[in-house]
Write a protein that holds these residues in place. Structure first.
Motif, PDB file in Angstrom:
ATOM      1  N   UNK A 206       1.326  -0.732   0.020  1.00 40.42           N
ATOM      2  CA  UNK A 206       0.058  -0.139   0.352  1.00 40.42           C
ATOM      3  C   UNK A 206       0.663   1.288  -0.389  1.00 40.42           C
ATOM      4  N   UNK A 207       0.232   2.506  -0.637  1.00 42.77           N
ATOM      5  CA  UNK A 207       1.411   3.941  -0.491  1.00 42.77           C
ATOM      6  C   UNK A 207       1.270   3.511   0.510  1.00 42.77           C
ATOM      7  N   UNK A 208       0.244   3.805   1.252  1.00 44.41           N
ATOM      8  CA  UNK A 208      -0.153   4.440   3.201  1.00 44.41           C
ATOM      9  C   UNK A 208       1.351   4.148   3.995  1.00 44.41           C
ATOM     10  N   UNK A 209       1.989   3.236   3.485  1.00 42.17           N
ATOM     11  CA  UNK A 209       3.035   2.983   4.482  1.00 42.17           C
ATOM     12  C   UNK A 209       4.472   3.760   3.885  1.00 42.17           C
ATOM     13  N   UNK A 210       4.489   3.876   3.676  1.00 43.18           N
ATOM     14  CA  UNK A 210       5.511   5.382   3.231  1.00 43.18           C
ATOM     15  C   UNK A 210       5.106   6.268   4.004  1.00 43.18           C
ATOM     16  N   UNK A 211       4.018   6.891   4.894  1.00 46.12           N
ATOM     17  CA  UNK A 211       4.154   7.697   5.598  1.00 46.12           C
ATOM     18  C   UNK A 211       3.674   7.746   6.630  1.00 46.12           C
ATOM     19  N   UNK A 212       4.438   6.260   6.789  1.00 49.93           N
ATOM     20  CA  UNK A 212       4.172   5.634   8.517  1.00 49.93           C
ATOM     21  C   UNK A 212       5.892   6.339   8.991  1.00 49.93           C
ATOM     22  N   UNK A 213       5.787   6.436  10.660  1.00 51.50           N
ATOM     23  CA  UNK A 213       7.095   6.852  10.841  1.00 51.50           C
ATOM     24  C   UNK A 213       7.546   5.500  11.394  1.00 51.50           C
ATOM     25  N   UNK A 214       7.505   4.553  11.401  1.00 50.42           N
ATOM     26  CA  UNK A 214       8.353   3.364  12.055  1.00 50.42           C
ATOM     27  C   UNK A 214       8.021   2.669  10.710  1.00 50.42           C
ATOM     28  N   UNK A 215       8.781   2.567   9.784  1.00 48.41           N
ATOM     29  CA  UNK A 215       8.465   1.225   8.378  1.00 48.41           C
ATOM     30  C   UNK A 215       9.644   0.473   8.447  1.00 48.41           C
ATOM     31  N   UNK A 216      10.919   0.974   9.795  1.00 49.52           N
ATOM     32  CA  UNK A 216      11.658  -0.381   8.981  1.00 49.52           C
ATOM     33  C   UNK A 216      12.479  -0.772   8.499  1.00 49.52           C
ATOM     34  N   UNK A 217      13.621  -1.133   8.234  1.00 50.77           N
ATOM     35  CA  UNK A 217      14.722  -1.590   7.318  1.00 50.77           C
ATOM     36  C   UNK A 217      14.092  -1.635   5.718  1.00 50.77           C
ATOM     37  N   UNK A 218      13.375  -2.960   5.304  1.00 53.40           N
ATOM     38  CA  UNK A 218      12.950  -2.827   4.155  1.00 53.40           C
ATOM     39  C   UNK A 218      12.080  -1.778   3.272  1.00 53.40           C
TER      40      UNK A 218
END
Length: 356
Positions: A264-276
């Protein structure tokens, strides 16, 4: 110039635009750059975003480097100071950290207010300032709020208030118009003051963004010998509104998510996204900066970043990584309509060029 931050770009004091709201700050900065000393230590420049605080600090650092190349200057954003401190504790290199920060001849620390809730880091900064002060070495800081209003420990506030806090106000609209008219005369562009005022008053961003825009515009006008009349200004503003509506943050997120095959594009706007997700997020931030001409504060809000330093870090990662640059270039070309816009702009300038 030495320093912890690779994001520091050279600024020159002589390029700082002086206004009644920043005249005292400029004179203090100029004096410090010339003499390497100040009657007050530390010196804190405070004021709202894009008021010129960082410009003054970088200008001091640049001029000192040119005048006194042997001087060890350390320039770092507050968040990088925090991360370096935390890392030194984790990796058990605290002594090395202390030596770096307490052995410099002059310390510049930007965005002090971002140390809010970082109690241990505030304590370490207080000890660092005390150590440098004991050696009569200047410390220069910036903050968005006055020291007494900053979200800091009481003992750190007390240490800082022993120095000098100087307010830096944003440029007045009148001064921006005056600057634009001076720039037009420098480029030998015929202008109508009403047209200049219309453009200055209609620009929604900060002065730093406006300055870049108007320089590019006047280079084109000078090369093609265009005049800036009121009718031209109105068409420019209409064209700017049309262009600004063509690309959205949602489109950028969708393109980046599709390229990296994200759920989902929304994961790019999450502050804690992880290394990947870190690298796709860096690219998305970079594209938003370039395509939307967004300020760092706006990007911070769009991407849920903890601070503007996090945005600067993301931008620097793309600028330094060849693979990220390649991906950004591919997606930029997919999203950008600059080739068509360039053609349209050329036709537009030919049409709207008045007879002079």
């Amino acid at each position: 110039m030495t320093g912890c931050s690779n994001q520091v770009k050279a600024c020159y004091l002589q390029e700082f635009i002086v206004d009644p709201g920043n005249d005292l700050a400029y004179r203090i900065a100029d004096s410090l750059a010339r003499s390497l000393a100040s009657e007050y230590n530390p010196v804190v420049f405070y004021g709202p975003q894009q008021s010129g605080k960082s410009h003054l600090m970088k200008g001091i650092a640049k001029e000192i480097t040119q005048r006194y190349p042997e001087v060890n200057i350390l320039y770092t954003p507050a968040e990088e100071f925090h991360h370096a401190y935390r890392q030194s504790l984790r990796q058990k290199h605290y002594q090395g950290f202390r030596e770096v920060y307490r052995s410099c001849d002059i310390l510049f620390l930007d965005d002090l207010h971002l140390l809010e809730n970082k109690i241990k880091t505030q304590q370490e900064l207080m000890f660092t300032i005390a150590s440098l002060h004991q050696k009569c070495r200047p410390v220069v800081l910036s903050s968005r709020v006055h020291i007494k209003e900053a979200p800091l420990r009481a003992d750190l506030i007390a240490k800082l208030t022993n120095g000098l806090a100087i307010k830096v106000c944003p440029l007045s609209r009148e001064r921006i118009i005056e600057y634009t008219l001076q720039l037009a005369r420098l480029h030998k562009i015929v202008t109508e003051q009403q047209a200049v005022a219309a453009i200055c008053n209609s620009f929604p961003g900060h002065f730093g963004d406006f300055k870049k825009m108007i320089h590019k515009l006047f280079v084109i006008f000078a090369a093609r010998k265009f005049a800036l009349t009121m009718s031209v200004a109105e068409k420019l503003l209409q064209a700017q509104i049309k262009v600004s509506r063509q690309i959205t943050i949602e489109q950028i997120l969708q393109e980046v998510a599709a390229y990296y095959r994200l759920p989902s594009p929304l994961v790019l706007q999450q502050r804690k996204t992880g290394h990947k997700l870190a690298r796709p997020r860096y690219v998305a931030i970079f594209l938003a900066k370039k395509l939307l001409a967004a300020g760092n504060k706006q990007l911070q809000e769009n991407f849920g970043a903890g601070s503007e330093s996090a945005i600067r870090y993301a931008l620097s990662k793309v600028e330094k990584d060849e693979n990220l640059q390649k991906v950004a270039t591919i997606l930029y070309r997919q999203l950008d309509t600059s080739d068509r816009e360039a053609t349209d702009s050329l036709a537009f300038f030919k049409i709207c060029q008045p007879n002079i």
